[in-house]
Design an enzyme around this catalytic site. Structure first.
Site, PDB file in Angstrom:
ATOM      1  N   LYS A 330       0.820  -1.222   0.096  1.00  0.00           N
ATOM      2  CA  LYS A 330      -0.045   0.176   0.068  1.00  0.00           C
ATOM      3  C   LYS A 330       0.995   1.364  -0.058  1.00  0.00           C
ATOM      4  O   LYS A 330       2.029   1.190   0.609  1.00  0.00           O
ATOM      5  CB  LYS A 330      -0.972   0.046   1.117  1.00  0.00           C
ATOM      6  CG  LYS A 330      -2.243  -1.086   0.991  1.00  0.00           C
ATOM      7  CD  LYS A 330      -3.163  -0.909   1.855  1.00  0.00           C
ATOM      8  CE  LYS A 330      -4.202  -2.020   1.240  1.00  0.00           C
ATOM      9  NZ  LYS A 330      -5.395  -2.470   2.278  1.00  0.00           N
ATOM     10  N   ARG A 366      -3.560 -10.045   4.908  1.00  0.00           N
ATOM     11  CA  ARG A 366      -3.886 -10.262   3.425  1.00  0.00           C
ATOM     12  C   ARG A 366      -2.537  -9.614   2.556  1.00  0.00           C
ATOM     13  O   ARG A 366      -2.396  -8.341   2.671  1.00  0.00           O
ATOM     14  CB  ARG A 366      -5.155  -9.327   3.248  1.00  0.00           C
ATOM     15  CG  ARG A 366      -5.878  -9.341   1.800  1.00  0.00           C
ATOM     16  CD  ARG A 366      -6.998  -8.495   1.399  1.00  0.00           C
ATOM     17  NE  ARG A 366      -7.411  -8.593   0.345  1.00  0.00           N
ATOM     18  CZ  ARG A 366      -6.999  -7.863  -0.807  1.00  0.00           C
ATOM     19  NH1 ARG A 366      -6.061  -7.024  -0.558  1.00  0.00           N
ATOM     20  NH2 ARG A 366      -7.668  -7.901  -1.870  1.00  0.00           N
TER      21      ARG A 366
HETATM   22  N1  HH2 Z   1      -7.413  -3.865   0.535  1.00  0.00           N
HETATM   23  C1  HH2 Z   1      -7.503  -3.923  -0.979  1.00  0.00           C
HETATM   24  C2  HH2 Z   1      -8.802  -4.884  -1.223  1.00  0.00           C
HETATM   25  N2  HH2 Z   1      -9.366  -5.617  -0.634  1.00  0.00           N
HETATM   26  N3  HH2 Z   1     -10.033  -6.285   1.725  1.00  0.00           N
HETATM   27  C3  HH2 Z   1      -9.545  -6.263   3.101  1.00  0.00           C
HETATM   28  N4  HH2 Z   1     -10.429  -7.013   4.009  1.00  0.00           N
HETATM   29  N5  HH2 Z   1      -8.854  -5.344   3.585  1.00  0.00           N
HETATM   30  C4  HH2 Z   1      -7.818  -4.703   2.797  1.00  0.00           C
HETATM   31  O1  HH2 Z   1      -6.719  -3.996   3.275  1.00  0.00           O
HETATM   32  C5  HH2 Z   1      -8.173  -4.793   1.429  1.00  0.00           C
HETATM   33  C6  HH2 Z   1      -9.232  -5.574   0.959  1.00  0.00           C
HETATM   34  C7  HH2 Z   1      -6.630  -3.327  -1.432  1.00  0.00           C
HETATM   35  O2  HH2 Z   1      -5.788  -4.072  -2.020  1.00  0.00           O
HETATM   36  P1  HH2 Z   1      -5.800  -4.828  -3.812  1.00  0.00           P
HETATM   37  O3  HH2 Z   1      -6.801  -5.905  -3.828  1.00  0.00           O
HETATM   38  O4  HH2 Z   1      -4.384  -5.437  -4.139  1.00  0.00           O
HETATM   39  O5  HH2 Z   1      -6.006  -3.676  -4.527  1.00  0.00           O
HETATM   40  P2  HH2 Z   1      -7.297  -3.235  -5.590  1.00  0.00           P
HETATM   41  O6  HH2 Z   1      -8.223  -2.916  -4.575  1.00  0.00           O
HETATM   42  O7  HH2 Z   1      -6.757  -2.057  -6.148  1.00  0.00           O
HETATM   43  O8  HH2 Z   1      -7.595  -4.387  -6.364  1.00  0.00           O
END
Ligand code: HH2
Length: 387
Positions: A330, A366
């Site tokens: 992040k 995660r």
């Molecule tokens: N962060 C992201 C997405 N989903 N869910 C939970 N429970 N906690 C988190 O911190 C969280 C989440 C963001 O990360 P990522 O899926 O890699 O990115 P994007 O939302 O751009 O697909």
């Protein structure tokens, strides 16, 4: 809401006392008799007066509060025995806040699909599978179902304990994806993973109830909703299907969340929002032990908010639910490491997982980089468990 947040905890005191030659009964009495300090926030004048009436001189602070005062904070010196006694004598919010102080350090074991997680044994790792063209760190790499499945198998090979499959990016400013398109992205991947990895729990990362319901039918056993079950239809999906859930704190929407986020007390705000989500789930028959709580790192927060939430992750234990945290790659990690881009934040991500482990704050992390995180956690969890 009123929150009594412990300011110090000494889980290893028992070991020190044993070394000093005290037997089990004496150790129990010393530890139970240990004075602890809690920060009690969210009080109005009536609640402060009620607290003073039962706890007397153990309450300090907020001395010049007038009868109309709200949002007061006081310090409470307590032992577990006293907190127990006071909580029985106080009703409503104040009694609940004090009862939270008595919650055990680790949540109850949780069955997620094919696997039961025994929390406190180690930090578990959720591998991220983004079936999206635009995720902030790996958008487009696993957009094709074959590539997503191959990636998921590799994450499990690297040591992922569960997988989180998502078809909509939640990065700041991301465009919304229509329901049919999101389902088209994630369902084939979930179906194939359920067949090929029957012992690995699958999570669906969605805030759409209809997508969640179809994902559960396709093999998901956890619904990860970054909008903390705001939609009552989502609560119904979790209640009716009997799956586990994750509720995450988010200020606003992904499109707007990073526009000048401000809080009086970010930890209390996170606790309020998550407690409200847990109560709405409980009202529909979903016990809180079946719902992960997540502070939502990077979702409507500045770097300082993220750091404080991570430092005080232990406060989320007051909610009586397992804790899941996503720091992986992040942007706050980029800012702390001299502006590194997302794909160069692997070491910083693993370091954050290790620190969370040692602070005792996260049951599940995660992550995108499973092998590196498992190594970091192998060391950190071992240091935490050293006796
Ligand atoms: N962060 C992201 C997405 N989903 N869910 C939970 N429970 N906690 C988190 O911190 C969280 C989440 C963001 O990360 P990522 O899926 O890699 O990115 P994007 O939302 O751009 O697909």
């Amino acid at each position: 809401m009123i929150w009594a947040r412990p300011l110090s905890r000494h889980p290893d005191d028992d070991l020190m006392l044993a070394r000093a030659g005290l037997g089990p009964a004496e150790r129990a009495s010393v530890v139970l008799g240990e004075r602890r300090v809690a920060l009690v926030s969210g009080l109005d004048f009536a609640a402060l007066t009620a607290l003073r009436a039962v706890a007397g001189a153990a309450v300090t602070g907020a001395n010049d509060a007038g009868p109309d005062a709200t949002g007061l904070t006081a310090l409470l010196r307590y032992t577990l025995e006293l907190a127990d006694e006071w909580s029985r004598r106080l009703d409503g919010e104040l009694g609940r806040a004090l009862r939270c102080l008595l919650r055990p350090a680790w949540p109850a074991p949780l069955k997620v699909g094919p696997r039961t997680f025994e929390f406190g044994t180690r930090t578990f790792v959720m591998g991220v599978v983004n079936v999206t063209p635009d995720s902030f760190s790996d958008g487009g790499r696993f957009f094709d179902a074959d590539a997503a499945v191959k990636h998921a198998l590799a994450l499990v090979e690297a040591g992922a304990d569960l997988l989180d499959v998502g078809g909509e990016s939640t990065r700041p400013g991301a465009d919304e994806v229509p329901e049919e398109e999101e389902a088209r992205r994630v369902l084939p991947v979930l179906e194939r993973l359920a067949r090929e990895l029957p012992t690995v729990p699958l999570s669906i990362d969605t805030s759409k109830a209809a997508v969640a319901r179809r994902a559960v039918a396709a093999g998901a056993s956890l619904v990860n909703d970054v909008t903390h079950l705001r939609d009552e239809a989502m609560v119904r999906v979790v209640a009716e299907t009997g799956v586990a859930a994750c509720v995450m704190h988010l200020r606003g929407t992904p499109r707007t969340m990073q526009k000048d986020p401000r809080y009086d007390d970010v930890v209390a705000d996170v606790l309020d929002v998550l407690e409200d989500a847990l109560r709405r789930a409980e009202a529909k028959g979903v016990p809180r032990q079946r719902v992960f709580v997540d502070p939502g790192i990077g979702f409507g927060k500045t770097v300082a908010h993220n750091l404080l939430l991570l430092r005080r992750l232990g406060d989320l234990r007051l909610l009586g639910a397992p804790v899941l945290v996503g720091t992986s790659r992040k942007s706050f990690l980029g800012q702390l490491t001299g502006g590194k881009p997302a794909n160069e934040r692997v070491v910083a991500s693993a370091a954050s997982a290790a620190v969370m482990s040692v602070l005792g704050g996260a049951d599940v992390v995660r992550v995108h980089d499973v092998a590196e995180t498992r190594d970091a956690l192998a060391v950190a969890d071992a240091i935490r468990a050293a006796r």
